[in-house]
Design a protein around this motif. Sequence first.
Motif, short mmCIF file in Angstrom:
data_model
loop_
_atom_site.label_atom_id
_atom_site.label_comp_id
_atom_site.label_asym_id
_atom_site.label_seq_id
_atom_site.Cartn_x
_atom_site.Cartn_y
_atom_site.Cartn_z
N ASN A 90 -43.74 13.90 16.80
CA ASN A 90 -43.20 13.20 17.96
C ASN A 90 -41.68 13.06 17.92
O ASN A 90 -41.01 13.33 18.93
CB ASN A 90 -43.86 11.82 18.09
N PRO A 91 -41.07 12.64 16.79
CA PRO A 91 -39.61 12.62 16.76
C PRO A 91 -38.99 13.99 17.03
O PRO A 91 -37.97 14.09 17.74
CB PRO A 91 -39.29 12.14 15.34
N PHE A 92 -39.61 15.03 16.49
CA PHE A 92 -39.08 16.38 16.70
C PHE A 92 -39.16 16.78 18.17
O PHE A 92 -38.20 17.34 18.73
CB PHE A 92 -39.85 17.38 15.84
N MET A 93 -40.28 16.49 18.82
CA MET A 93 -40.45 16.87 20.22
C MET A 93 -39.52 16.06 21.13
O MET A 93 -39.00 16.58 22.13
CB MET A 93 -41.91 16.70 20.65
N ILE A 94 -39.31 14.79 20.80
CA ILE A 94 -38.39 13.98 21.60
C ILE A 94 -36.97 14.54 21.51
O ILE A 94 -36.26 14.66 22.50
CB ILE A 94 -38.44 12.51 21.13
N LEU A 95 -36.57 14.92 20.30
CA LEU A 95 -35.25 15.51 20.13
C LEU A 95 -35.15 16.86 20.82
O LEU A 95 -34.10 17.21 21.38
CB LEU A 95 -34.93 15.65 18.64
N CYS A 96 -36.24 17.63 20.78
CA CYS A 96 -36.25 18.92 21.50
C CYS A 96 -36.05 18.70 22.99
O CYS A 96 -35.32 19.46 23.65
CB CYS A 96 -37.56 19.65 21.24
N GLY A 97 -36.71 17.68 23.55
CA GLY A 97 -36.52 17.37 24.96
C GLY A 97 -35.10 16.97 25.29
O GLY A 97 -34.53 17.40 26.31
#
Length: 323
Positions: free
Chosen positions: A134-141
Motif C-alpha cells: 500500500n505505501p508503494f502504490m500510494i507513492l506510485c500514484g
Amino acid sequence: MKTPLLKPLLITSLPVFASVFTAASIVWQLGEPKLAMPFVLGIIAGGLVDLDNRLTGRLKNIIATVALFTLSSLVAQSTLGTGLPFILAMTLMTFGFTIMGAVGLKYRTFAFGALAVATYTTLTYTPETYWLTNPFMILCGTVLYSTAILLFQIVLPHRPVQESVANAYEALGGYLEAKADFFDPDEAEWIGNRHIDLAMSNTGVITAFNQCRSALFYRLRGKHRHPRTAKMLRYYFAAQDIHERISSAHVDYQEMSEKFKNTDIIFRIHRLLEMQGQACRNTAQALRASKDYVYSKRLGRAIEGCRQSLRLLSDGNDSPDIR
C-alpha cells in the motif's frame, strides 16, 4: 507557443484524468483490482499538494512531497495494529506536521498531504496484503500525478498565470458593473444597499488579485523571465491601477444622483462604467484565447462624450467636484 482555447476546468482536469486513466490501465493489465484503491488515493494525495510554480520549482516540490509521503506512509503502515505505538506515532506525526505547517502556506500544504497519506495508508490496509504494497502504490500514484502535471507544465507552461490574470479581469469587470449602479438616478434612495454588493464584488477582486500575484511571484523569482510572463505582469499592473482608481470615492453618490437625475451626465457615467466593465470581461476572454485585446471604438466615443458633458457642466454653475 499560443495556448489552445480550452475551458479552464477542462485544463485543470486533464492531469487528473490522464493519471487515473493510466492507473486504471496498469491495474487492469496486472489483474490486481486490490491495488486500485491505494493507487488512486496516491493520485488524489498528489493533487492535494500540487502548487503552481515554475518547472524547477515543481521539481523541488515533488522531491519534498515524495520524501514526506514516504515517511508518513511507512510510519503509519509499520505501526498499524500495534495499539499504543500506533496512537503515539500518529500523535507525534500530527504534531510535527502541524508545527511544520506554521512556517508557511507551502509547508502547510505539504503537511496536510502527508497526514492525508497516513490516513489513506490506514484505510487501505488489509491483513493479507504485503505490508509495503500500500505505501508503494500510494507513492506510485503520487509520482504518476506529478509526472502528468510536469508534462502539462511543459506543454502549457504559462496557462496557469494567464488564467489567473484573466480571472482578475473577470472579477474587475463585475466590480465596475457594481460601481455603475451608484450612478442610477432612479435608485438614488437605495444606494445604501449597493454598498453591500460593491463590498462583495471587491472581495472577489481582492481574492483574484492575490491568486494572480502568487502565480506571477513564482515565475518572476528566476533570472530568466519569459516574455509572456512580463506581458502578464503588465496586464496585472494595469488591472491594479484600474481597481485603485474605480474604488476611490470622489463625491457623495446619493447627492450626485439626486442633483443630476434630470441631466445626461449621470446616465453617461452609468453607461461608461458598464461599458468599461464589459471591456474588462472582453480582456479576460482575449487572454483565455491568447489573442490581443481590441480596443472598442464605441467605448472611446463614450469616454469622449462623457468628457464633453463634464466640460459643459463645469462651465455652468454650482457643480460638485467630479474627477
